[in-house]
Write a protein that holds these residues in place. Structure first.
Motif, PDB file in Angstrom:
ATOM      1  N   PRO A 117      48.872 -26.515   0.287  1.00 50.50           N
ATOM      2  CA  PRO A 117      49.331 -27.863  -0.111  1.00 50.50           C
ATOM      3  C   PRO A 117      50.347 -28.454   0.871  1.00 50.50           C
ATOM      4  N   LEU A 118      51.302 -27.641   1.317  1.00 42.57           N
ATOM      5  CA  LEU A 118      52.304 -28.124   2.266  1.00 42.57           C
ATOM      6  C   LEU A 118      51.669 -28.483   3.594  1.00 42.57           C
ATOM      7  N   LEU A 140      48.507 -29.383   4.192  1.00 43.93           N
ATOM      8  CA  LEU A 140      47.695 -30.595   4.048  1.00 43.93           C
ATOM      9  C   LEU A 140      48.571 -31.844   4.002  1.00 43.93           C
ATOM     10  N   ARG A 141      49.681 -31.736   3.267  1.00 39.26           N
ATOM     11  CA  ARG A 141      50.561 -32.880   3.121  1.00 39.26           C
ATOM     12  C   ARG A 141      51.239 -33.229   4.453  1.00 39.26           C
ATOM     13  N   THR A 142      51.559 -32.222   5.236  1.00 38.55           N
ATOM     14  CA  THR A 142      52.313 -32.438   6.472  1.00 38.55           C
ATOM     15  C   THR A 142      51.421 -32.817   7.645  1.00 38.55           C
ATOM     16  N   PHE A 143      50.283 -32.138   7.787  1.00 37.14           N
ATOM     17  CA  PHE A 143      49.468 -32.299   8.995  1.00 37.14           C
ATOM     18  C   PHE A 143      48.133 -32.989   8.773  1.00 37.14           C
ATOM     19  N   GLY A 144      47.697 -33.102   7.532  1.00 38.69           N
ATOM     20  CA  GLY A 144      46.417 -33.738   7.273  1.00 38.69           C
ATOM     21  C   GLY A 144      45.267 -32.750   7.294  1.00 38.69           C
ATOM     22  N   MET A 145      44.113 -33.229   6.855  1.00 38.62           N
ATOM     23  CA  MET A 145      42.948 -32.376   6.689  1.00 38.62           C
ATOM     24  C   MET A 145      42.396 -31.873   8.019  1.00 38.62           C
ATOM     25  N   LYS A 146      42.337 -32.718   9.023  1.00 40.41           N
ATOM     26  CA  LYS A 146      41.725 -32.322  10.288  1.00 40.41           C
ATOM     27  C   LYS A 146      42.463 -31.154  10.922  1.00 40.41           C
ATOM     28  N   THR A 147      43.770 -31.254  11.015  1.00 37.47           N
ATOM     29  CA  THR A 147      44.548 -30.185  11.638  1.00 37.47           C
ATOM     30  C   THR A 147      44.415 -28.887  10.854  1.00 37.47           C
ATOM     31  N   THR A 148      44.430 -28.977   9.534  1.00 41.74           N
ATOM     32  CA  THR A 148      44.297 -27.786   8.705  1.00 41.74           C
ATOM     33  C   THR A 148      42.960 -27.096   8.946  1.00 41.74           C
ATOM     34  N   LEU A 149      41.881 -27.878   8.965  1.00 45.37           N
ATOM     35  CA  LEU A 149      40.562 -27.301   9.211  1.00 45.37           C
ATOM     36  C   LEU A 149      40.460 -26.722  10.615  1.00 45.37           C
ATOM     37  N   LEU A 150      41.051 -27.401  11.592  1.00 47.89           N
ATOM     38  CA  LEU A 150      41.002 -26.915  12.975  1.00 47.89           C
ATOM     39  C   LEU A 150      41.772 -25.608  13.138  1.00 47.89           C
ATOM     40  N   VAL A 151      42.899 -25.484  12.458  1.00 44.55           N
ATOM     41  CA  VAL A 151      43.656 -24.227  12.523  1.00 44.55           C
ATOM     42  C   VAL A 151      42.800 -23.079  11.987  1.00 44.55           C
ATOM     43  N   ASP A 185      41.305 -19.410   4.102  1.00 42.75           N
ATOM     44  CA  ASP A 185      41.993 -20.416   3.295  1.00 42.75           C
ATOM     45  C   ASP A 185      42.021 -21.777   3.969  1.00 42.75           C
ATOM     46  N   PHE A 186      42.372 -21.806   5.258  1.00 42.29           N
ATOM     47  CA  PHE A 186      42.572 -23.082   5.923  1.00 42.29           C
ATOM     48  C   PHE A 186      41.268 -23.822   6.173  1.00 42.29           C
ATOM     49  N   PHE A 187      40.141 -23.103   6.213  1.00 42.05           N
ATOM     50  CA  PHE A 187      38.885 -23.838   6.343  1.00 42.05           C
ATOM     51  C   PHE A 187      38.139 -23.924   5.027  1.00 42.05           C
ATOM     52  N   PHE A 188      37.892 -22.797   4.359  1.00 40.07           N
ATOM     53  CA  PHE A 188      37.021 -22.824   3.192  1.00 40.07           C
ATOM     54  C   PHE A 188      37.726 -23.374   1.949  1.00 40.07           C
ATOM     55  N   ARG A 236      37.447 -37.457  12.094  1.00 38.98           N
ATOM     56  CA  ARG A 236      38.651 -38.292  11.985  1.00 38.98           C
ATOM     57  C   ARG A 236      39.610 -37.676  10.977  1.00 38.98           C
ATOM     58  N   ASN A 237      40.883 -37.673  11.295  1.00 39.41           N
ATOM     59  CA  ASN A 237      41.864 -37.047  10.419  1.00 39.41           C
ATOM     60  C   ASN A 237      41.953 -37.780   9.083  1.00 39.41           C
ATOM     61  N   GLU A 238      42.116 -37.001   8.030  1.00 39.56           N
ATOM     62  CA  GLU A 238      42.299 -37.558   6.695  1.00 39.56           C
ATOM     63  C   GLU A 238      43.373 -36.754   5.980  1.00 39.56           C
ATOM     64  N   LYS A 239      44.054 -37.404   5.059  1.00 39.20           N
ATOM     65  CA  LYS A 239      44.998 -36.717   4.190  1.00 39.20           C
ATOM     66  C   LYS A 239      44.492 -36.818   2.758  1.00 39.20           C
ATOM     67  N   VAL A 240      44.699 -35.762   2.016  1.00 38.76           N
ATOM     68  CA  VAL A 240      44.295 -35.755   0.610  1.00 38.76           C
ATOM     69  C   VAL A 240      45.433 -36.330  -0.196  1.00 38.76           C
ATOM     70  N   ALA A 241      45.180 -37.468  -0.816  1.00 34.23           N
ATOM     71  CA  ALA A 241      46.221 -38.141  -1.590  1.00 34.23           C
ATOM     72  C   ALA A 241      46.497 -37.376  -2.875  1.00 34.23           C
ATOM     73  N   TYR A 242      47.614 -37.691  -3.510  1.00 31.64           N
ATOM     74  CA  TYR A 242      48.007 -36.970  -4.719  1.00 31.64           C
ATOM     75  C   TYR A 242      47.092 -37.258  -5.895  1.00 31.64           C
ATOM     76  N   ASP A 243      46.334 -38.344  -5.832  1.00 32.04           N
ATOM     77  CA  ASP A 243      45.392 -38.609  -6.921  1.00 32.04           C
ATOM     78  C   ASP A 243      44.071 -37.883  -6.710  1.00 32.04           C
ATOM     79  N   GLY A 244      44.009 -37.059  -5.609  1.00 27.77           N
ATOM     80  CA  GLY A 244      42.811 -36.261  -5.372  1.00 27.77           C
ATOM     81  C   GLY A 244      41.847 -36.891  -4.404  1.00 27.77           C
ATOM     82  N   SER A 245      42.061 -38.138  -3.970  1.00 31.51           N
ATOM     83  CA  SER A 245      41.136 -38.791  -3.067  1.00 31.51           C
ATOM     84  C   SER A 245      41.543 -38.555  -1.625  1.00 31.51           C
TER      85      SER A 245
END
Length: 418
Positions: free
Chosen positions: A269-270, A272-283, A319-322, A399-408
């Motif tokens: 969660p931290l 995703l909130r800090t770096f966004g979805m793209k960076t998390t998946l790439l890591v 965890d960071f990808f799946f 393209r980088n995306e962030k998961v909003a708190y409402d789940g979108s």
């Protein structure tokens, strides 16, 4: 959810993954040493997981979701699984072994969805309570590995004496125990049926194919399939690799990967909130390439720390990808396609992606097998290079995306920084 129900669900999860971790990790070592299986045959045995994942939606969708209580079906499948596990214990050649392992995985893979369904139906706040129950599955997997190493079944002497056969007997007993225990679990009847006939596209999650019209999700979907190809190399080869190069207590050491999985899951969660979805998946993707390079150049002597680091990276890899990918899929699907989207991703990854991966791993293993040993450096460089290529292509196209708190999911260009 009461504490009693929570405890019962935790025990269910513990046994569910104790059974899987108790034989699947050491399967490659057992087949090579005791049944004299080739790399292609070992790949075929591991591919039964993929066939099980492909067939699972039919069993769950046609039976559990419409006619039978989930806990009763879970019990029946595990009782049948106990018989098949004993048949695997008794098999003396690959020709006799393969039909049983195929039948077993066709029955086992649907139980993964069933234990989740039983758990979710007892929870008023699944997002809050599920992780505390599911973590006991990881603990069960860890305990199974530690038991195998503690009893020295995976030692070189133990393997030469055929002691890894005992993993199937152990899991047979555990499967019978879970089968009987399942009938005592909270009642989980089928959900009310919707009007109209059930379509094949609904069972397989194909209704969610509409999401592929979104370019970013299409890139993620293809990457999810491709990254499962190098993933298969780890499941199929890691234990055999470690035992072959004389790493002591190999199966016990592999549980470090599951321990790190628990720790890194808390960081998602931290991150995703800090770096966004793209960076998390790439890591997560980069960790796959790094771990295989560590395996390629590490050894059981002075460079043993490289192997331990490679195993510990499992938490980042998985965890960071799946796990993050499941969150991303849920955020993109919307209410109409949530279940279908998760089913489609599971079918594509554990089904198609790993089916290709296990087949490729078997062919490459045979190519670098010499006199009962393997050129592991050459073998590990293949998934390392493949993961690196996927990493580069994904970095260029997603393209980088962030998961909003409402789940979108929110495009990072339009989303405010947090």
């Amino acid at each position: 959810m009461s504490s009693t129900v929570r405890l019962r669900l935790c025990l269910m999860m513990f046994l569910q993954f104790f059974i899987w971790g108790g034989w699947f990790v050491t399967l490659g070592s057992y087949l090579a040493a005791n049944l004299h299986a080739s790399g292609v045959q070992t790949g075929a045995a591991y591919s039964t997981q993929s066939w099980g994942a492909i067939i699972a939606p039919f069993i769950v969708g046609l039976i559990a979701d419409r006619y039978v209580n989930a806990e009763r079906l879970l019990g029946a499948l595990h009782l049948a699984g106990g018989l098949l596990m004993y048949a695997l214990f008794s098999a003396r050649d690959f020709g006799a072994f393969y039909p049983y392992v195929l039948a077993y995985m066709i029955l086992y893979m649907p139980t993964l969805a069933l234990v989740n369904a039983i758990s979710f139906r007892q929870m008023t706040e699944p997002a809050r309570h599920f992780s505390g129950v599911r973590v006991w599955g990881t603990i069960g997997w860890i305990v199974a590995g530690l038991v195998i190493s503690y009893l020295a079944w995976d030692s070189r002497a133990g393997i030469s004496q055929g002691m890894l056969r005992n993993t199937f007997l152990m899991c047979s007993l555990a499967s019978f125990a879970l089968g009987l225990y399942s009938f005592t679990l909270p009642r989980t009847p089928p959900q009310p049926r919707s009007a109209g006939p059930l379509r094949l596209s609904q069972l397989l999650g194909f209704d969610a194919l509409v999401l592929l019209r979104q370019r970013n999700f299409a890139v993620f979907f293809v990457a999810s399939i491709l990254i499962c190809i190098p993933l298969a190399f780890y499941y199929q080869n890691a234990n055999q690799f470690l035992t072959e190069i004389h790493v002591a207590n190999a199966t016990g050491k592999q549980t470090i990967g599951q321990m790190s999985e628990v720790l890194f899951m808390l960081a998602i969660p931290l991150f995703l909130r800090t770096f966004g979805m793209k960076t998390t998946l790439l890591v997560g993707m980069l960790a796959w390439a790094c771990r295989y390079l560590l395996f390629a150049f590490g050894n059981a002597g002075a460079l043993a720390f490289m192997l331990i680091v490679g195993i510990a990276l499992h938490g980042v890899c998985y965890d960071f990808f799946f796990v993050s990918g499941q969150i991303y899929t849920d955020s993109k699907a919307g209410a109409q396609h949530k279940a279908a989207a998760q089913g489609l991703i599971t079918l594509a990854t554990y089904g198609l992606g790993m089916l290709i991966g296990f087949s490729a791993a078997g062919l490459i293993d045979d190519r670098y097998a010499v006199a009962g040993a393997h050129d592991w450096r050459s073998i590990w460089l293949y998934p390392a290079a493949f993961a690196a290529v996927i990493f580069v292509l994904f970095a260029m196209t997603f393209r980088n995306e962030k998961v909003a708190y409402d789940g979108s999911a929110v495009d990072s260009a339009a989303a405010p920084e947090r």
